[in-house]
Motif scaffolding. Structure first.
Motif, PDB file in Angstrom:
ATOM      1  N   ALA A  77     -19.955 -23.153   3.096  1.00 34.87           N
ATOM      2  CA  ALA A  77     -19.486 -23.331   4.471  1.00 34.87           C
ATOM      3  C   ALA A  77     -18.038 -23.823   4.487  1.00 34.87           C
ATOM      4  O   ALA A  77     -17.221 -23.376   5.304  1.00 34.87           O
ATOM      5  N   GLN A  78     -17.715 -24.741   3.573  1.00 30.41           N
ATOM      6  CA  GLN A  78     -16.354 -25.259   3.491  1.00 30.41           C
ATOM      7  C   GLN A  78     -15.375 -24.166   3.072  1.00 30.41           C
ATOM      8  O   GLN A  78     -14.272 -24.057   3.640  1.00 30.41           O
ATOM      9  N   GLU A  79     -15.776 -23.353   2.098  1.00 31.10           N
ATOM     10  CA  GLU A  79     -14.897 -22.280   1.634  1.00 31.10           C
ATOM     11  C   GLU A  79     -14.703 -21.223   2.714  1.00 31.10           C
ATOM     12  O   GLU A  79     -13.597 -20.687   2.878  1.00 31.10           O
ATOM     13  N   ASN A  80     -15.752 -20.907   3.452  1.00 29.12           N
ATOM     14  CA  ASN A  80     -15.621 -19.936   4.545  1.00 29.12           C
ATOM     15  C   ASN A  80     -14.710 -20.458   5.645  1.00 29.12           C
ATOM     16  O   ASN A  80     -13.951 -19.698   6.257  1.00 29.12           O
ATOM     17  N   PHE A  81     -14.774 -21.761   5.900  1.00 30.50           N
ATOM     18  CA  PHE A  81     -13.900 -22.360   6.914  1.00 30.50           C
ATOM     19  C   PHE A  81     -12.436 -22.292   6.475  1.00 30.50           C
ATOM     20  O   PHE A  81     -11.552 -21.943   7.270  1.00 30.50           O
ATOM     21  N   ILE A 110      -9.204 -20.311   8.249  1.00 28.75           N
ATOM     22  CA  ILE A 110      -7.910 -20.926   8.577  1.00 28.75           C
ATOM     23  C   ILE A 110      -6.765 -20.198   7.889  1.00 28.75           C
ATOM     24  O   ILE A 110      -5.726 -19.899   8.512  1.00 28.75           O
ATOM     25  N   PHE A 111      -6.933 -19.877   6.603  1.00 29.40           N
ATOM     26  CA  PHE A 111      -5.858 -19.200   5.866  1.00 29.40           C
ATOM     27  C   PHE A 111      -5.666 -17.769   6.359  1.00 29.40           C
ATOM     28  O   PHE A 111      -4.541 -17.252   6.352  1.00 29.40           O
ATOM     29  N   LEU A 124       1.552 -16.030   3.827  1.00 25.40           N
ATOM     30  CA  LEU A 124       0.713 -15.285   2.873  1.00 25.40           C
ATOM     31  C   LEU A 124       0.324 -16.089   1.629  1.00 25.40           C
ATOM     32  O   LEU A 124      -0.718 -15.810   1.022  1.00 25.40           O
ATOM     33  N   ALA A 125       1.135 -17.066   1.238  1.00 22.75           N
ATOM     34  CA  ALA A 125       0.859 -17.808   0.004  1.00 22.75           C
ATOM     35  C   ALA A 125      -0.496 -18.520   0.018  1.00 22.75           C
ATOM     36  O   ALA A 125      -1.236 -18.449  -0.980  1.00 22.75           O
ATOM     37  N   LEU A 131      -6.149 -16.898   9.441  1.00 27.11           N
ATOM     38  CA  LEU A 131      -5.436 -17.106  10.705  1.00 27.11           C
ATOM     39  C   LEU A 131      -3.950 -17.354  10.451  1.00 27.11           C
ATOM     40  O   LEU A 131      -3.098 -16.910  11.235  1.00 27.11           O
ATOM     41  N   MET A 132      -3.629 -18.027   9.350  1.00 27.60           N
ATOM     42  CA  MET A 132      -2.227 -18.277   9.015  1.00 27.60           C
ATOM     43  C   MET A 132      -1.477 -16.984   8.714  1.00 27.60           C
ATOM     44  O   MET A 132      -0.280 -16.873   9.000  1.00 27.60           O
ATOM     45  N   THR A 133      -2.179 -15.999   8.136  1.00 30.11           N
ATOM     46  CA  THR A 133      -1.502 -14.722   7.861  1.00 30.11           C
ATOM     47  C   THR A 133      -1.074 -14.035   9.157  1.00 30.11           C
ATOM     48  O   THR A 133      -0.124 -13.248   9.163  1.00 30.11           O
ATOM     49  N   TYR A 134      -1.778 -14.342  10.248  1.00 28.87           N
ATOM     50  CA  TYR A 134      -1.418 -13.735  11.533  1.00 28.87           C
ATOM     51  C   TYR A 134      -0.011 -14.134  11.970  1.00 28.87           C
ATOM     52  O   TYR A 134       0.632 -13.414  12.737  1.00 28.87           O
ATOM     53  N   SER A 135       0.460 -15.308  11.511  1.00 31.85           N
ATOM     54  CA  SER A 135       1.779 -15.781  11.934  1.00 31.85           C
ATOM     55  C   SER A 135       2.886 -14.845  11.477  1.00 31.85           C
ATOM     56  O   SER A 135       3.928 -14.742  12.145  1.00 31.85           O
ATOM     57  N   TYR A 136       2.676 -14.147  10.350  1.00 32.11           N
ATOM     58  CA  TYR A 136       3.699 -13.187   9.910  1.00 32.11           C
ATOM     59  C   TYR A 136       3.777 -12.013  10.877  1.00 32.11           C
ATOM     60  O   TYR A 136       4.875 -11.623  11.310  1.00 32.11           O
ATOM     61  N   TYR A 137       2.643 -11.439  11.220  1.00 34.44           N
ATOM     62  CA  TYR A 137       2.638 -10.259  12.075  1.00 34.44           C
ATOM     63  C   TYR A 137       3.072 -10.577  13.505  1.00 34.44           C
ATOM     64  O   TYR A 137       3.501  -9.691  14.236  1.00 34.44           O
ATOM     65  N   SER A 138       2.953 -11.839  13.900  1.00 37.38           N
ATOM     66  CA  SER A 138       3.295 -12.230  15.267  1.00 37.38           C
ATOM     67  C   SER A 138       4.638 -12.931  15.388  1.00 37.38           C
ATOM     68  O   SER A 138       5.208 -12.977  16.477  1.00 37.38           O
ATOM     69  N   GLY A 139       5.148 -13.485  14.285  1.00 41.15           N
ATOM     70  CA  GLY A 139       6.269 -14.403  14.393  1.00 41.15           C
ATOM     71  C   GLY A 139       7.647 -13.874  14.100  1.00 41.15           C
ATOM     72  O   GLY A 139       8.629 -14.618  14.230  1.00 41.15           O
ATOM     73  N   ASN A 140       7.777 -12.592  13.702  1.00 44.64           N
ATOM     74  CA  ASN A 140       9.094 -12.085  13.312  1.00 44.64           C
ATOM     75  C   ASN A 140      10.138 -12.224  14.414  1.00 44.64           C
ATOM     76  O   ASN A 140      11.272 -12.636  14.179  1.00 44.64           O
ATOM     77  N   CYS A 141       9.760 -11.857  15.631  1.00 43.55           N
ATOM     78  CA  CYS A 141      10.716 -11.895  16.743  1.00 43.55           C
ATOM     79  C   CYS A 141      11.281 -13.293  16.925  1.00 43.55           C
ATOM     80  O   CYS A 141      12.482 -13.475  17.164  1.00 43.55           O
ATOM     81  N   TYR A 142      10.413 -14.283  16.788  1.00 38.66           N
ATOM     82  CA  TYR A 142      10.837 -15.655  17.037  1.00 38.66           C
ATOM     83  C   TYR A 142      11.703 -16.172  15.893  1.00 38.66           C
ATOM     84  O   TYR A 142      12.594 -17.006  16.116  1.00 38.66           O
TER      85      TYR A 142
END
Length: 312
Positions: free
Chosen positions: A251-255, A259-260, A227-228, A262-273
């Motif tokens: 375009a650079q800021e949107n990219f 990416i950032f 999240l940071a 997409l990184m937030t998705y790791s919290y919702y998906s990664g707890n089990c691991y």
């Protein structure tokens, strides 16, 4: 190859990995935390159970629609006013439910490891049930404005906030509630929990599960890591809001935003691991529960039955 195209492919392929991993991981969490009696009766793991349920719902509604929208090249929320409102309502409600339960789990471990008896007594299932009920009602009420202020205007034909005041509040929500609050709360109480472990003697006599503490602290690391970056980008966007930007910088800021996000998705998906890596007990529980059907469905050869030899 444009940054927009690269970002789109990152969402499709990276999002698919997080989607599949999140569905499997959170299903395992729910299965373990609900079937194992010890976990059902422990406040911290009960918070993890509720967070996993909220994660599963959040992933199902958010990840799938976003990935599919990038595949077809059109946001499905723009096709229906009802879906535009409903999707935002579910995303806002369940993202905050899961983050708040993660915060409560960290606070609970601080209480459970405290040397003060009156703090430890606050870590009980009675308060856990009350807090979870309050949290669910609070965030469902908080998400109701999404049903009112999100719309698909005929001028833009895009799902967006149509009320200026709520648009300002949405920025506060994204930065304050979605990023800063969980990072600050989990970091502060994670550090206090670690301090309790280092300074309090006789934790075993207080029935403190050190592996559960490790599971909680590793989750703090995951929250900060995922999240940071999004929070820092939100601050940057507020600071540079009135700057004149050319198409290349936009375009650079949107990219970077893609990416950032997409990184937030790791919290919702990664707890089990995270639980898997930090706790040998959790790994054993997973193996027992998931692989139990092999034991229950063993075929005993006829010659073994005839000799009256029973294997278990």
């Amino acid at each position: 190859m444009s940054l927009s195209y690269i970002g789109q492919q990152c969402i499709i392929y990276g999002g698919s990995v997080f989607l599949i991993g999140g569905l499997i991981g959170n299903t395992i969490n729910i299965l373990i935390f609900s079937k194992v009696r010890k976990y059902r009766q422990t406040p911290c793991t009960f918070y993890f159970l509720v967070a996993s349920i909220a994660n599963l719902i959040y992933i199902s509604f958010n990840f799938t629609t976003r990935i599919y929208s990038n595949i077809i090249g059109y946001d499905l929320s723009n096709l229906s006013i009802a879906w535009c409102k409903t999707r935002q309502f579910l995303i806002v409600a369940f993202s905050m439910i899961t983050l708040t339960n993660s915060c409560l789990a960290t606070i609970d471990q601080f209480l459970a490891t405290s040397k003060h008896v009156h703090f430890r007594r606050l870590s009980n299932m009675k308060w856990t049930y009350r807090l979870i009920t309050f949290v669910i009602l609070l965030w469902f009420l908080h998400a109701i404005p999404c049903l009112i202020f999100y719309n698909v205007p005929s001028s833009t034909k895009k799902c967006a906030i149509t009320h200026p005041i709520y648009a300002v509040y949405n920025r506060i929500y994204l930065l304050g509630l979605l990023c800063l609050m969980p990072i600050m709360v989990t970091t502060i109480f994670g550090c206090l929990t670690y301090y309790n472990i280092r300074t309090t003697r006789g934790l075993a006599g207080q029935n403190v599960d050190r592996q559960l503490v490790k599971m909680t602290l590793l989750q703090v690391f995951l929250i900060v890591l995922s999240l940071a970056p999004y929070g820092l980008l939100s601050i940057y966007s507020l600071i540079t809001e009135n700057f004149v930007k050319d198409s290349n910088r936009l375009a650079q800021e949107n990219f970077v935003l893609t990416i950032f996000t997409l990184m937030t998705y790791s919290y919702y998906s990664g707890n089990c691991y995270m639980f898997w890596f930090s706790s040998s007990q959790f790994r054993r529980r997973v193996k027992r529960v998931i692989l139990l059907w092999r034991t229950n469905h063993q075929i005993v050869p006829s010659d073994v039955r005839g000799s009256k030899i029973v294997t278990r």
